[in-house]
Design a protein around this motif. Sequence first.
Motif, short mmCIF file in Angstrom:
data_model
loop_
_atom_site.label_atom_id
_atom_site.label_comp_id
_atom_site.label_asym_id
_atom_site.label_seq_id
_atom_site.Cartn_x
_atom_site.Cartn_y
_atom_site.Cartn_z
N LEU A 17 -20.32 2.74 39.48
CA LEU A 17 -19.45 3.57 38.64
C LEU A 17 -19.12 2.86 37.33
N GLN A 18 -18.82 1.57 37.41
CA GLN A 18 -18.53 0.81 36.20
C GLN A 18 -19.75 0.74 35.29
N ALA A 19 -20.95 0.67 35.90
CA ALA A 19 -22.17 0.63 35.09
C ALA A 19 -22.38 1.95 34.35
N GLU A 20 -21.98 3.08 34.98
CA GLU A 20 -22.15 4.39 34.34
C GLU A 20 -21.25 4.54 33.12
N LEU A 21 -20.20 3.74 33.03
CA LEU A 21 -19.30 3.82 31.88
C LEU A 21 -19.90 3.16 30.64
N ASP A 22 -20.96 2.39 30.81
CA ASP A 22 -21.59 1.71 29.67
C ASP A 22 -22.85 2.49 29.29
N PHE A 23 -22.75 3.31 28.25
CA PHE A 23 -23.88 4.12 27.82
C PHE A 23 -24.99 3.28 27.20
N CYS A 24 -24.68 2.06 26.76
CA CYS A 24 -25.74 1.19 26.25
C CYS A 24 -26.73 0.84 27.36
N GLN A 25 -26.23 0.69 28.59
CA GLN A 25 -27.11 0.40 29.70
C GLN A 25 -28.01 1.59 29.99
N GLU A 26 -27.44 2.80 30.00
CA GLU A 26 -28.24 4.00 30.21
C GLU A 26 -29.30 4.14 29.12
N ALA A 27 -28.93 3.80 27.88
CA ALA A 27 -29.89 3.87 26.78
C ALA A 27 -31.04 2.89 26.99
N SER A 28 -30.73 1.67 27.46
CA SER A 28 -31.80 0.69 27.71
C SER A 28 -32.69 1.14 28.85
N TYR A 29 -32.10 1.78 29.89
CA TYR A 29 -32.91 2.32 30.99
C TYR A 29 -33.86 3.39 30.46
N THR A 30 -33.35 4.25 29.57
CA THR A 30 -34.17 5.32 29.02
C THR A 30 -35.35 4.74 28.25
N ASP A 31 -35.10 3.73 27.45
CA ASP A 31 -36.19 3.09 26.70
C ASP A 31 -37.21 2.45 27.62
N GLN A 32 -36.73 1.79 28.67
CA GLN A 32 -37.65 1.13 29.60
C GLN A 32 -38.51 2.16 30.32
N LEU A 33 -37.93 3.27 30.74
CA LEU A 33 -38.70 4.31 31.41
C LEU A 33 -39.74 4.89 30.48
N ARG A 34 -39.37 5.12 29.21
CA ARG A 34 -40.33 5.68 28.27
C ARG A 34 -41.49 4.71 28.04
#
Length: 549
Positions: free
Chosen positions: A185-202
């Motif tokens: 839950l705490q990780a979901e509050l950091d949108f920078c982490q989600e952004a890095s995940y998106t870049d890695q998946l792409r």
Amino acid sequence: MFLAQTSSRQREIIEVVLRNGWDFMRRLLTGGKADEPKLPPPAVLRNILVDLGPVYVKLGQLLSTRPDLLPAEYIEELSTLQDEVPPVAWPAIEMVIRQAIRRPLDEVFATIDAVPVAAGSIAQTHHATLIDGREVALKVQRPGLEAVIRQDIALIRGMADLAARTELGKEYDIVAIAEEFTNALQAELDFCQEASYTDQLRRNLSKSRWFDPARLVIPEINWDLTTEKLLVMQWLDGVPLLSAEIRPSADTIIPEEERRQITVLLFRVFFQQLYIDGFFHADPHPGNLFYLKDGRVAILDCGMMGRLDPRTQQILTEMILAISDMDSQRCVQLTIQLGTSGQSGVNMARLETDYDRMLRKYANVNLSEINFSQVFYEILQTARNNKVRFPSNLGLYAKALANLEGVARQFDPEINLLEQIKPLITDLFRRQLIGDQPLQALLRTALDIKSLSLQSPRQIELLLDRVTSETLKWNLTIRDLDPLRRSMDDSANRLSFSILVGCLTIGAAIISSNAPTGSLSQLSIGLFVVASFLGLWLVVSILRSGRLR
């Protein structure tokens, strides 16, 4: 402690539990004596989580990814949880955006739609246009969310500490589950982490030998504007995949052949994520798979991602084959390998029997009709019933597989999944045997063989020399041999005492029957006393050991 002091939120939780009628937790929360703990019925648990609010809905969604912890009826009920909530008013959202970009909005955006296109428990999404004309999606964190989540996390940890004192808490390791949830839950509050995940998946999906990357879209991130509370990414014009009965760019139904191509594309995309990259989108539900106007497919929302190490990938690949072959014995072996440490107490024979009974249900079913994700869920739940524990990433794997297979069968009911899986598995095993660079693997093997051929003669010579010179020593370690040795020593000692007691008794009897003098009679009595004492001590020791039978 959860009950150390009463807050308005704690009272609200107790009221929700009382209202939904879960008797065990009601007594636990109110400090009363609880009977043997039981989980609430699935519908009651779902209602409790919904009534407690968005944070607890997230908890339910996390639990829905753990078929190794909960029975099938709970997984099915919790999988229906949606975190759609009423949107936050635009003035509050505008304030979050201003604080994030630290510039006047009109210097960055040409337009921003004040009406959100989607609203969830963590954030809501707005359509906007940048000054340079690019269309973007703004994912904005709900204002004041951090304080609410901090309070709820403290309460969840307090409840986990309470539950950990019960047999239920110990069996399910409630504290570890609570810690896993709070970290996620705490990780979901950091949108920078989600952004890095998106870049890695792409990056991972930008090249493939199994599908055409040009047909797949992962939104690009605008890092200049993205912060912990604001995620700015490429706007993708399309509709959820299962809503694409009619092509968005024309008034015609998507042809059957194109549906087949899209389904095959999705399977190959996720197969690569799961079994090659080891980094996968863990929530491919229909809302996160979009059909775009130009006919491409997009994967959205990389907030929940899973990881698999190479060893786990190989075991899961073999598990698919074991399920296809209805090989319960192999399933047991792979299950133990997948499980966490401390599986020595598992009854292997019982586990194999349970697997055999479970797989026998599919014996007369055509392989093309088997729902592999459902079978894997049953594998996890059968293992759970036999006290096998799995790492949490297997729950995410099972959830991703179930969501993907469910979407594929709805989008194209005629698809033969087995025909799509066969060539991919064949290629996987080839990669595992020789890798992506066969020449390099061949050279490495040749070097290993050369090294072995050079070392073997010297090692054989050394072994023969030790054998002939009688200096060879064998160091053997047999597990659980010490308890057996001690038990045999105890038995031998008791047997020796028994023989000694018998000899003393017989000797005393012989002396007593032939004793002409008083001294011999006294010796006979002494022998009888000693024999009686030793015999009594032997009986007492046997009784105290509990091994009379």
